[in-house]
Scaffold this motif. Structure first.
Motif, PDB file in Angstrom:
ATOM      1  N   ALA A 146       1.042  -1.216   0.105  1.00 31.75           N
ATOM      2  CA  ALA A 146      -0.048  -0.003   0.073  1.00 31.75           C
ATOM      3  C   ALA A 146       0.925   1.363  -0.120  1.00 31.75           C
ATOM      4  O   ALA A 146       2.056   1.152   0.677  1.00 31.75           O
ATOM      5  CB  ALA A 146      -0.816  -0.019   1.180  1.00 31.75           C
ATOM      6  N   ILE A 147       0.486   2.178  -0.635  1.00 29.68           N
ATOM      7  CA  ILE A 147       1.199   3.531  -0.696  1.00 29.68           C
ATOM      8  C   ILE A 147       0.338   4.592  -0.322  1.00 29.68           C
ATOM      9  O   ILE A 147      -0.766   4.838  -0.860  1.00 29.68           O
ATOM     10  CB  ILE A 147       1.457   3.787  -2.090  1.00 29.68           C
ATOM     11  N   ASN A 151       1.122   8.273  10.010  1.00 30.17           N
ATOM     12  CA  ASN A 151       1.822   8.620  11.129  1.00 30.17           C
ATOM     13  C   ASN A 151       2.804   7.542  11.780  1.00 30.17           C
ATOM     14  O   ASN A 151       2.422   6.545  11.948  1.00 30.17           O
ATOM     15  CB  ASN A 151       0.947   9.194  12.520  1.00 30.17           C
ATOM     16  N   ILE A 152       4.150   7.913  11.728  1.00 33.18           N
ATOM     17  CA  ILE A 152       5.193   7.002  11.914  1.00 33.18           C
ATOM     18  C   ILE A 152       4.826   6.252  13.332  1.00 33.18           C
ATOM     19  O   ILE A 152       4.982   5.083  13.455  1.00 33.18           O
ATOM     20  CB  ILE A 152       6.500   7.612  12.117  1.00 33.18           C
ATOM     21  N   MET A 159       2.721  -4.801  10.521  1.00 40.60           N
ATOM     22  CA  MET A 159       2.918  -4.000   9.524  1.00 40.60           C
ATOM     23  C   MET A 159       4.428  -3.526   9.374  1.00 40.60           C
ATOM     24  O   MET A 159       4.970  -3.060  10.568  1.00 40.60           O
ATOM     25  CB  MET A 159       2.162  -2.719   9.102  1.00 40.60           C
ATOM     26  N   ASN A 160       4.927  -3.309   8.210  1.00 43.79           N
ATOM     27  CA  ASN A 160       6.203  -2.630   8.032  1.00 43.79           C
ATOM     28  C   ASN A 160       6.077  -1.536   7.198  1.00 43.79           C
ATOM     29  O   ASN A 160       5.250  -1.433   6.259  1.00 43.79           O
ATOM     30  CB  ASN A 160       7.358  -3.516   7.359  1.00 43.79           C
ATOM     31  N   PHE A 161       6.598  -0.383   7.391  1.00 45.20           N
ATOM     32  CA  PHE A 161       6.351   0.987   6.963  1.00 45.20           C
ATOM     33  C   PHE A 161       7.713   1.568   6.291  1.00 45.20           C
ATOM     34  O   PHE A 161       8.602   1.865   7.245  1.00 45.20           O
ATOM     35  CB  PHE A 161       5.542   1.931   7.663  1.00 45.20           C
ATOM     36  N   PHE A 277       3.593  -2.647   4.284  1.00 46.66           N
ATOM     37  CA  PHE A 277       3.560  -4.050   3.876  1.00 46.66           C
ATOM     38  C   PHE A 277       3.188  -5.012   5.213  1.00 46.66           C
ATOM     39  O   PHE A 277       3.327  -4.398   6.169  1.00 46.66           O
ATOM     40  CB  PHE A 277       4.871  -4.504   3.469  1.00 46.66           C
ATOM     41  N   ALA A 278       2.822  -5.904   4.934  1.00 43.52           N
ATOM     42  CA  ALA A 278       2.466  -7.206   6.062  1.00 43.52           C
ATOM     43  C   ALA A 278       3.555  -7.719   6.302  1.00 43.52           C
ATOM     44  O   ALA A 278       4.401  -8.182   5.410  1.00 43.52           O
ATOM     45  CB  ALA A 278       1.291  -7.937   5.491  1.00 43.52           C
TER      46      ALA A 278
END
Length: 316
Positions: A146-147, A151-152, A159-161, A277-278
Motif C-alpha cells: 500500500a502507498i 503517522n510513524i 506492518m512494516n512502513f 507491507f504486511a
C-alpha cells in the motif's frame, strides 16, 4: 511406452548439428554419454533412429519425427528457463498495489508508468483506499503493498512502513489567481473565496479543517467537495476556489495544470507518504524491484521539492 524427454532433446541436437560429436558439444555433454543415450532410446522403442552405414548420420523417418518433437521440448524447456529467470530477476510478475487516491493519481501514477516502460512484463493491479481499508487488504492477502500517508508512531505491529516523503500541505489555487500577486496573505484576503473540500473520509479533509482553524478561519464556504484529483484540478482551473493539497501533488501537477501554492503557513501533518507491507508476507522479486524504484523516485522528488523551496525563499 514412456520415452525420456531428454533423449528426444539429444536426438534433436544430433540431427540439428550434424553428428554425435557436434550434438554433444552443443549440449555440453561427452560424446560417449550421448551415444549411450541414443542406444538406450533405440532399445526402448525397438526401431533404428539412423540409417545404418550412412556418414554423415542420416535419421530414419521415425528418427526425424522424434527429433522434431525433441526440438519442441528443448524450445519449451528453454522458454521455461527464460521465464523463471525473468521472475527471479523481477522482470515479470503481478503486483497488487493500493493507495490513497490523491497520491496515487498525483504522484505515483507517473512513476508506475516509468517503471512499466522499463519492465513491461510486470503487471500492476492498482486499487484505491485509505489507511483502514488498505491495512485490512494487506492482512488478508488482497494487496502486496500500500502507498499512503501515515503517522510513524501509529504503524500497526503487524506492518512494516518505509517512510519516503514528509507530510507537507499547502493552500493551492490556479496559476494567475488574484492571491498569487500578493507577497503576504492574511485571513481577510482569503475570506471572499470558496473552498474545494476533499472526500470526508480522507486524511486531507481533516487537514483542511485544521489548516483553516490554524489561520483563524472558523466559517468557510465549500463550493465543491469529494471528487477525484482530476475533477478537483478542473474546478481549480475554472474558478478562483481554494483548496488544501499535498505539496508533492501541486509540485508535479504544474506541468499538466498550472497551479500555485499560496505563501501562507498552515502547518504540516504529522505524517509521511510511504510504503506499507504486511510483516508475515514474503515479497516477490518484482515487488522488491518496484519498491526500490519507487523509493529512489520519491527521494528524487523530495530533493527537487526542497531545491524549489530554497530557490523560492531566495527570490522572496
Amino acid at each position: 511406452m514412456k520415452i525420456d524427454s531428454e533423449h528426444l532433446e539429444l536426438l534433436a541436437a544430433i540431427i540439428e548439428y550434424g553428428g554425435l560429436t557436434e550434438g554433444a558439444q552443443a549440449l555440453g555433454k561427452s560424446q560417449p554419454s550421448v551415444s549411450r543415450s541414443m542406444a538406450l532410446l533405440e532399445q526402448r522403442i525397438g526401431l533404428p533412429l539412423f540409417e545404418p552405414g550412412r556418414r554423415p548420420l542420416r535419421p530414419t523417418e521415425l528418427g526425424a519425427s522424434l527429433a522434431r518433437l525433441g526440438a519442441k521440448i528443448r524450445a519449451a524447456n528453454q522458454e521455461a528457463s527464460f521465464l523463471v529467470d525473468k521472475y527471479r530477476l523481477g522482470h515479470a510478475g503481478r503486483l497488487r498495489v493500493g493507495g490513497s487516491p490523491l497520491f496515487m493519481d498525483g504522484v505515483v501514477s507517473t512513476m508506475i508508468a516509468d517503471f512499466q516502460g522499463r519492465n513491461s512484463e510486470v503487471l500492476i493491479d492498482q486499487s484505491y483506499g485509505y489507511a483502514e481499508t488498505l491495512t485490512n487488504s494487506l492482512r488478508n492477502g488482497g494487496l502486496d503493498m500500500a502507498i499512503l500517508p501515515m503517522n510513524i508512531g501509529q504503524i500497526p505491529d503487524d506492518m512494516n512502513f518505509l517512510a519516503a516523503l514528509p507530510g507537507s500541505n499547502v493552500i493551492a489555487c490556479r496559476a494567475g489567481h488574484p492571491l498569487t500577486r500578493r507577497k503576504a496573505i492574511t485571513l481577510h484576503d482569503i475570506e471572499p473565496y470558496s473552498w474545494i473540500a476533499p472526500p470526508r473520509n480522507s486524511p486531507l479533509h481533516q487537514d483542511l479543517q485544521r489548516a483553516l482553524e490554524t489561520i483563524g478561519c472558523q466559517d468557510f464556504r465549500v463550493s465543491f467537495s469529494g471528487g477525484t484529483l482530476s475533477s478537483v484540478q478542473s474546478v481549480i482551473a475554472g474558478s478562483d476556489a481554494l483548496t488544501v493539497l499535498p505539496l508533492s501533488v501541486v509540485f508535479l501537477s504544474r506541468r499538466s495544470l498550472p497551479m500555485a501554492a499560496l505563501p501562507l503557513n498552515i502547518g504540516h501533518p504529522d505524517r509521511h507518504l510511504g510504503l506499507l507491507f504486511a510483516k508475515n508476507r514474503e515479497r516477490s522479486p518484482a515487488l522488491e524491484k518496484f519498491v526500490k524504484f519507487l523509493m529512489q523516485e520519491l527521494e528524487r522528488l523530495h530533493i527537487r521539492i526542497e531545491h524549489d523551496r530554497q530557490v523560492t525563499r531566495r527570490r522572496g
